[in-house]
Design a protein around this motif. Sequence first.
Motif, PDB file in Angstrom:
ATOM      1  N   UNK A  33       0.850  -1.183   0.000  1.00  0.00           N
ATOM      2  CA  UNK A  33       0.000   0.000   0.000  1.00  0.00           C
ATOM      3  C   UNK A  33       0.887   1.234   0.000  1.00  0.00           C
ATOM      4  N   UNK A  34       0.392   2.327  -0.592  1.00  0.00           N
ATOM      5  CA  UNK A  34       1.183   3.550  -0.464  1.00  0.00           C
ATOM      6  C   UNK A  34       1.022   4.075   0.960  1.00  0.00           C
ATOM      7  N   UNK A  35       1.827   5.046   1.319  1.00  0.00           N
ATOM      8  CA  UNK A  35       1.885   5.532   2.694  1.00  0.00           C
ATOM      9  C   UNK A  35       0.515   5.995   3.196  1.00  0.00           C
ATOM     10  N   UNK A  36      -0.212   6.736   2.393  1.00  0.00           N
ATOM     11  CA  UNK A  36      -1.520   7.242   2.816  1.00  0.00           C
ATOM     12  C   UNK A  36      -2.518   6.104   3.012  1.00  0.00           C
ATOM     13  N   UNK A  37      -2.519   5.132   2.094  1.00  0.00           N
ATOM     14  CA  UNK A  37      -3.408   3.975   2.237  1.00  0.00           C
ATOM     15  C   UNK A  37      -3.074   3.185   3.502  1.00  0.00           C
TER      16      UNK A  37
END
Length: 140
Positions: A33-37
Motif C-alpha cells: 500500500x502507499x503511505x496514505x493507504x
Amino acid sequence: MSLIDILSKPKEDKQIKLDEIGRIRDLLDYGNLDMEEALNTMNLLAENVVLQEDNDIKEAMLNAILEGESSYDLDVEIDLKDILANLSMFNDECISYILTMLGYTGKEEYREIIQSFSNNPKLSSDVEEALLELNHALKK
C-alpha cells in the motif's frame, strides 16, 4: 465487501473477519500500500478494534497495526485515542500490542500509561520493552 463492512457486522462469521484482517495484515506487512493507504488502514483498524467483542479478532487487528508500523516509516502517528479510552476492554495479549504501539510513538505522555501495567507479571517484559522503545524514540 470492504474491511469496514466486515468489521461493522457484529454477527459476521469470526473466520471471515480473521481472514480479512489477515489479508490486510499481509498488505501492510509487505508494503503493498502507499503511505496514505497504509496510514488510513491502520487508523481504520485502531478505530474499529474497540467495537469488536472477540479477543482473537482484537488481537489480530492490533497485530496488523504493528505490522504496518514496522513496515512503513510513518511521518505521522496512528490515532490511538479510541484504544486508550477503552484500555479496560482489552485482555493481556492485546495490552501487550498496545504497549508496544505506545512505546513506538516516542510520546513522553504515554510513559505513565505504560508503567501502569508494570505490576502485571504477564506484562512486565512488555512494559520494559515498551519503555526501551519509548526512550529510543525520544532520543531521535
